[in-house]
Scaffold this active site. Structure first.
Site, PDB file in Angstrom:
ATOM      1  N   THR A 122       0.859  -1.185   0.000  1.00 41.18           N
ATOM      2  CA  THR A 122       0.000   0.000   0.000  1.00 41.18           C
ATOM      3  C   THR A 122       0.895   1.234   0.000  1.00 41.18           C
ATOM      4  O   THR A 122       1.702   1.419   0.916  1.00 41.18           O
ATOM      5  CB  THR A 122      -0.904   0.009   1.250  1.00 41.18           C
ATOM      6  OG1 THR A 122      -1.642  -1.207   1.256  1.00 41.18           O
ATOM      7  CG2 THR A 122      -1.848   1.192   1.246  1.00 41.18           C
ATOM      8  N   PHE A 250     -18.241  -3.094   9.464  1.00 35.93           N
ATOM      9  CA  PHE A 250     -17.429  -1.998   9.995  1.00 35.93           C
ATOM     10  C   PHE A 250     -18.246  -0.966  10.766  1.00 35.93           C
ATOM     11  O   PHE A 250     -17.867   0.194  10.869  1.00 35.93           O
ATOM     12  CB  PHE A 250     -16.596  -1.332   8.880  1.00 35.93           C
ATOM     13  CG  PHE A 250     -15.277  -2.038   8.690  1.00 35.93           C
ATOM     14  CD1 PHE A 250     -15.228  -3.310   8.160  1.00 35.93           C
ATOM     15  CD2 PHE A 250     -14.077  -1.448   9.081  1.00 35.93           C
ATOM     16  CE1 PHE A 250     -14.029  -4.002   8.030  1.00 35.93           C
ATOM     17  CE2 PHE A 250     -12.871  -2.128   8.952  1.00 35.93           C
ATOM     18  CZ  PHE A 250     -12.854  -3.406   8.424  1.00 35.93           C
ATOM     19  N   CYS A 261      -2.658  -1.578   9.065  1.00 31.39           N
ATOM     20  CA  CYS A 261      -3.094  -0.844   7.874  1.00 31.39           C
ATOM     21  C   CYS A 261      -3.857   0.449   8.153  1.00 31.39           C
ATOM     22  O   CYS A 261      -3.447   1.508   7.682  1.00 31.39           O
ATOM     23  CB  CYS A 261      -3.904  -1.766   6.969  1.00 31.39           C
ATOM     24  SG  CYS A 261      -2.843  -3.043   6.280  1.00 31.39           S
TER      25      CYS A 261
END
Ligand code: NAD
Length: 430
Positions: A122, A250, A261
């Site tokens: 990432t 979530f 992350c």
């Protein structure tokens, strides 16, 4: 069947390598950590991830997967080279891309034919351009190559399933040749494939992680209101989640997100946003709410125990989420340190993360069972929602605790039931 080299055999690299080997490709994973490669070669995984060991061993035995510390030998038969090295957070929040640069230099030095260089780590938007430039500058033989951005969306603890059943595969490409090679590689997964330019693909990953962090901070902000007005955040999340435009995932209130992350990617994205001269206020609020969740939780412990100094607290769960031993940015670290500042004696139990935790947490007592952590404690605190904790013998826990106090940072129990069992029980947002 393709020849693949993976640079960086951590959570993402090892899972990617094992899964691509399982799909029939010939994969060699490299890492510059000699010890790591040595233990993987013996079939021992350097971290806990369900099903990974079985997959690695099976593919090593059938000659599809091997490991090395040498980039030269490894890249020789590889048409595709994945860069899966870490991109940690620098002190100011910016992503540290130096491992990606080092990996790109290695690739440049060992290139012996056309290669597709895949950026799976990432990274901040525009890293693909830097990878291209680094390879062009450092390559002694000017072979043709393509850079592809192929961000990874797997979740630790469900990594094998996620890799094999992705919601989508994102490919940022600069040529049709590279697109065709990568589409061919991922075709067996049967997932939607989004082909776009490199910058868009890079942004899709950062924007996705920031949105996930935003959902968690959003529900935590709602949870704090629920506590003030007598509402139940679990029902609020359920009621909201049925709306297909929102979705239930979530929306779990708790002690805040952690892990490798979300925190670092949000910090890196704030940096990217501000560098681009754009408004980062929304993203900064997400970060601020998450950081305050741990203070709010410690305050709750104080409210339940009155004076904290000299009290003992048993903690269940250390990893930032269940089914992993990953302690990176785990909320448990901050909470335990804050309690220690108040002179609380800490006993802990986690099914997998205690070894990793022992390198970070000092002066805590590591227990062999949840019951040992409860024994003689003034309160029991739940910080990770491992399934084991949902099936505890609560009568036994109550008999072991000095005071029947449970403070549940993950809302795994029903408040009414806990009150019937005689506990002083506090969840989050209810
Ligand atoms: P990790 O720390 O577990 O693994 C990185 C590995 O790269 C380490 O083993 C390290 O020794 C190795 N390495 C570093 N520089 C190297 C070099 N020059 N040559 C060879 N090996 C080198 O990290 P991770 O969790 O696998 O994350 C890797 C990237 O994937 C990060 O950018 C992360 O943000 C991203 N990502 C992680 C997850 C996750 O759940 N962990 C999910 C999606 C994306």
């Amino acid at each position: 069947m393709k020849g693949i080299c993976i640079i960086g055999s951590g959570h993402v690299g090892l899972v990617t390598g094992a899964c691509l080997a399982e799909l029939g490709n010939i994969v060699i994973c490299i890492d510059d950590d000699f010890k790591k490669i040595d233990i993987i070669k013996q079939g021992i995984m350097p971290f806990y991830e369900p099903e990974l060991e079985k997959l690695v061993r099976r593919n090593m035995e059938r000659g599809k997967l091997s490991f090395s510390t040498s980039a030269e030998e490894s890249s020789r038969n590889a048409e595709i080279i994945f860069i899966c090295v870490g991109t940690p957070q620098k002190p100011g929040g910016e992503a540290d891309s130096s491992y990606v640069e080092a990996a790109s230099k290695r690739v440049a030095e060992v290139m012996d034919s056309y290669k597709v260089i895949v950026e799976k780590s990432t990274v901040p938007v525009k890293t693909g351009r830097w990878i291209r430039r680094t390879i062009e500058l450092n390559s002694p033989n000017k072979y043709d190559f393509d850079v592809v951005s192929n961000p990874e969306f797997l979740r630790e603890g469900k990594a094998i399933y996620d890799f094999m059943h992705p919601d989508r595969v994102v490919l940022g490409v600069e040529s049709q040749r590279a697109a065709d090679i990568m589409i061919d590689l991922y075709k067996p997964l049967g997932a939607p494939i989004i082909v776009t330019n490199i910058e868009t693909a890079e942004l899709i990953k950062h924007a996705s992680n920031v949105f996930l962090a935003l959902k968690i901070s959003y529900i935590n902000a709602i949870a704090n209101i629920c506590e003030k007005v007598g509402a139940d955040v679990l029902k609020v999340a359920e009621g909201m989640g049925y709306d297909r435009r929102i979705g239930r995932d979530f929306l779990d209130a708790g002690v805040g997100y952690g892990g490798y992350c979300l925190s670092k990617d949000l910090a890196a994205f704030i940096h990217v946003t501000e560098e681009a001269g754009c408004d980062s206020e929304l993203f900064r609020a997400v970060q601020r709410i998450n950081n305050s969740q741990q203070d709010i939780f410690v305050r709750k412990v104080k409210e339940a125990l009155w004076n904290l100094g000299g009290k003992t607290v048993g903690i269940l769960g250390l990893s930032y989420k269940p089914n992993t031993d990953d302690m990176r940015e785990a909320p448990s670290i901050q909470i335990i340190q804050k309690l220690q500042e108040e002179r609380v004696k800490i006993k802990v139990y986690d099914p997998q993360a205690m070894q990793n935790a022992s390198a970070i947490l000092k002066d805590v007592e590591y227990c062999k069972t949840p019951y040992e952590a409860a024994e003689g404690s003034d309160a029991l605190i739940i910080l990770t929602e491992w399934d084991d904790f949902k099936n505890l013998d609560l009568a036994r826990i109550k008999s072991l605790l000095k005071q029947p106090v449970i403070i549940d940072g993950r809302n795994i129990f029903d408040p009414l039931q806990m009150s019937k069992l005689g506990f002083v029980y506090r969840g989050v947002g209810r």
